[in-house]
Design a protein around this motif. Sequence first.
Motif, short mmCIF file in Angstrom:
data_model
loop_
_atom_site.label_atom_id
_atom_site.label_comp_id
_atom_site.label_asym_id
_atom_site.label_seq_id
_atom_site.Cartn_x
_atom_site.Cartn_y
_atom_site.Cartn_z
N GLY A 293 -42.30 11.58 -3.54
CA GLY A 293 -41.90 12.97 -3.62
C GLY A 293 -41.76 13.43 -5.06
O GLY A 293 -41.69 12.63 -5.99
N GLY A 294 -41.73 14.74 -5.21
CA GLY A 294 -41.50 15.36 -6.51
C GLY A 294 -40.68 16.62 -6.32
O GLY A 294 -40.81 17.30 -5.30
N VAL A 295 -39.83 16.92 -7.29
CA VAL A 295 -38.94 18.07 -7.18
C VAL A 295 -38.93 18.83 -8.49
O VAL A 295 -38.71 18.24 -9.56
CB VAL A 295 -37.50 17.66 -6.81
CG1 VAL A 295 -36.63 18.90 -6.60
CG2 VAL A 295 -37.49 16.80 -5.56
N ASP A 296 -39.17 20.15 -8.40
CA ASP A 296 -39.02 21.05 -9.54
C ASP A 296 -37.67 21.74 -9.38
O ASP A 296 -37.46 22.51 -8.43
CB ASP A 296 -40.15 22.07 -9.56
CG ASP A 296 -40.06 23.01 -10.75
OD1 ASP A 296 -39.65 22.56 -11.83
OD2 ASP A 296 -40.39 24.20 -10.59
N THR A 297 -36.74 21.46 -10.28
CA THR A 297 -35.36 21.91 -10.11
C THR A 297 -35.09 23.21 -10.86
O THR A 297 -35.63 23.44 -11.95
CB THR A 297 -34.38 20.83 -10.61
OG1 THR A 297 -34.62 20.58 -12.00
CG2 THR A 297 -34.57 19.55 -9.84
N HIS A 298 -34.24 24.04 -10.26
CA HIS A 298 -33.78 25.28 -10.88
C HIS A 298 -32.30 25.46 -10.57
O HIS A 298 -31.71 24.66 -9.83
CB HIS A 298 -34.59 26.47 -10.38
CG HIS A 298 -36.03 26.43 -10.80
ND1 HIS A 298 -36.45 26.84 -12.05
CD2 HIS A 298 -37.14 26.01 -10.15
CE1 HIS A 298 -37.76 26.68 -12.14
NE2 HIS A 298 -38.21 26.18 -11.00
N LEU A 299 -31.72 26.53 -11.09
CA LEU A 299 -30.29 26.74 -10.92
C LEU A 299 -29.90 26.94 -9.46
O LEU A 299 -28.93 26.34 -8.98
CB LEU A 299 -29.85 27.96 -11.75
CG LEU A 299 -28.38 28.39 -11.62
CD1 LEU A 299 -27.46 27.27 -12.10
CD2 LEU A 299 -28.13 29.67 -12.39
N ASP A 300 -30.64 27.75 -8.74
CA ASP A 300 -30.27 28.11 -7.37
C ASP A 300 -31.13 27.43 -6.31
O ASP A 300 -30.69 27.31 -5.16
CB ASP A 300 -30.35 29.63 -7.18
CG ASP A 300 -29.40 30.37 -8.10
OD1 ASP A 300 -28.25 29.90 -8.24
OD2 ASP A 300 -29.80 31.40 -8.68
N THR A 301 -32.34 27.03 -6.65
CA THR A 301 -33.23 26.43 -5.66
C THR A 301 -33.95 25.23 -6.25
O THR A 301 -34.14 25.14 -7.48
CB THR A 301 -34.28 27.44 -5.16
OG1 THR A 301 -35.09 27.88 -6.29
CG2 THR A 301 -33.62 28.65 -4.51
N HIS A 302 -34.37 24.32 -5.37
CA HIS A 302 -35.22 23.20 -5.74
C HIS A 302 -36.48 23.26 -4.87
O HIS A 302 -36.38 23.46 -3.65
CB HIS A 302 -34.52 21.86 -5.49
CG HIS A 302 -33.34 21.62 -6.39
ND1 HIS A 302 -33.13 22.31 -7.56
CD2 HIS A 302 -32.29 20.75 -6.27
CE1 HIS A 302 -32.02 21.89 -8.13
NE2 HIS A 302 -31.49 20.95 -7.37
N THR A 303 -37.64 23.10 -5.51
CA THR A 303 -38.90 23.07 -4.78
C THR A 303 -39.39 21.64 -4.71
O THR A 303 -39.53 20.98 -5.74
CB THR A 303 -39.96 23.96 -5.45
OG1 THR A 303 -39.47 25.31 -5.50
CG2 THR A 303 -41.26 23.92 -4.67
N ALA A 304 -39.62 21.14 -3.50
CA ALA A 304 -40.01 19.74 -3.27
C ALA A 304 -41.44 19.65 -2.79
O ALA A 304 -41.97 20.58 -2.15
CB ALA A 304 -39.06 19.09 -2.26
N ALA A 305 -42.07 18.54 -3.11
CA ALA A 305 -43.43 18.25 -2.65
C ALA A 305 -43.50 16.79 -2.23
O ALA A 305 -42.79 15.94 -2.79
CB ALA A 305 -44.45 18.53 -3.75
#
Length: 356
Positions: A15-27
Motif C-alpha cells: 500500500g501507499g498513502v499520501d497524507t494531508h491535514l484532513d484526509t489521507h489518500t490510499a492506494a
Amino acid sequence: MPSITPDAAAFDIAGGVDTHLDTHTAAVIDLVGRVLGTEQFPATTAGYTALSAWMRGFGRLGRVGVEGTGAYGTGLTRRLRAEQVEVIEVDRPNRKTRRFQGKSDPIDAIAAAKAALAGDRTGTPKHRDGQVEALRNLRVARRSAVQQRADTQRQIKTLIVTAPDELRAQLRGLTVKQLIVTCAGLQPDRADAASPTTAVAIALRSLARRHQQLSTEITDLDEVLTPLVATINPGLLAANGVGADVAGQLLVTAGENHARLTSEAGFAMLCGVAPIPASSGKTTRHRLNRGGDRQANAALYRVVLCRLRWDPRTREYVQRRTRDGRSKKEIIRCLKRYIARELYQLIISNDLQPTS
C-alpha cells in the motif's frame, strides 16, 4: 535461480498513502505493481481503522509506504505499527517524475506504494511514542523561545540606533544584561506617546520585558530538558564537549529506534558531515555535503569548537593537519566526521524501548 520479487508467501499486496491535514489518500498495488484501487479516508482514528481494513480487503498486506510519517502521517503510522504492518517512509516523487506523470493525491499514493514495494527512496520512520519524542517536543518550545529572544535583542539595538540623542547617550556602552535591565525599568509617560522620544522608550520597555520573559521560559525548559537528556543517554551527555543542548539535538536526530541507523557512515550522512563523491572520468574528488539535518550539523560544530579550545588531542590534530597543508575549514569538516563516528557509538550503545 532465486527470485528478485518479494517473498510471495509473506504478502500479496503493498500500500501507499499520501497524507494531508484532513484526509489521507490510499492506494493498493499487487506484487507486480498493478493498481488494485485508490480511496480517500478522513485523518481521524476511525479513518485510520477504515483505511487499514480497506487495504486488507485486497489480500495479505505486507508493507505500506507513507509520506510524512513525522507530520500528517504520524497517527496513521502508529495505527499500522500497532497492527504489525511494516511502515516505510517514502520521499515524494522527484520533479522529473511529476512532470511526466502529473500531480494528484491518487497518483502520489500509487507512487508511494510502488516505492515501498521496490525499496526505492525509502527509510524507516522514527518511533514517536517514547522519551525521545518527549524530548523533541520540549526542544521545539525552547528553540522557538531562543530565536524570539535573539530577534527581540536585535530589535532593541536597532531602535537605539535611531533613538533621540539623550536616550542613546543613556543606553550607550551598556552590556546586554545591563541594557535589558535598564530598558525594562524605563518609566515613559504613556499620555505623551505621540512624541518620538516617549514612543521609543515605551517600545524599548516592552521589548526588554519580553526578553526577560523569554529568558525565564528558557530557564524553565532547561530545568526539564537537562535531567531528561541525562536519563535517556548519560554516556552521550558525559562526552567531551557535549552539553544538554547538543546531546538533545543528536538524540532527536537519531530517533528512538536506533536500528534505523544502519552504520556510523549513515549517521554521518544524516548529520550532513559525510563527504559526497563528485568524481568523473580521471578526476577523483569529493564535495561538501550540504544536506542532512542542519541542526545536528550545527550541534557537531559546537562540539568541535569546544574541543578546539579545551581538548589537547584535538589541538594536536589541528597542528598536524595544518602542517600537511589543510585549511581551517577542511580540518573542522574532518573533525565533525570523526566526532560523528564517536558519538554514534555512544548513541547506539544505549538502546531504548518505546514507553507506550
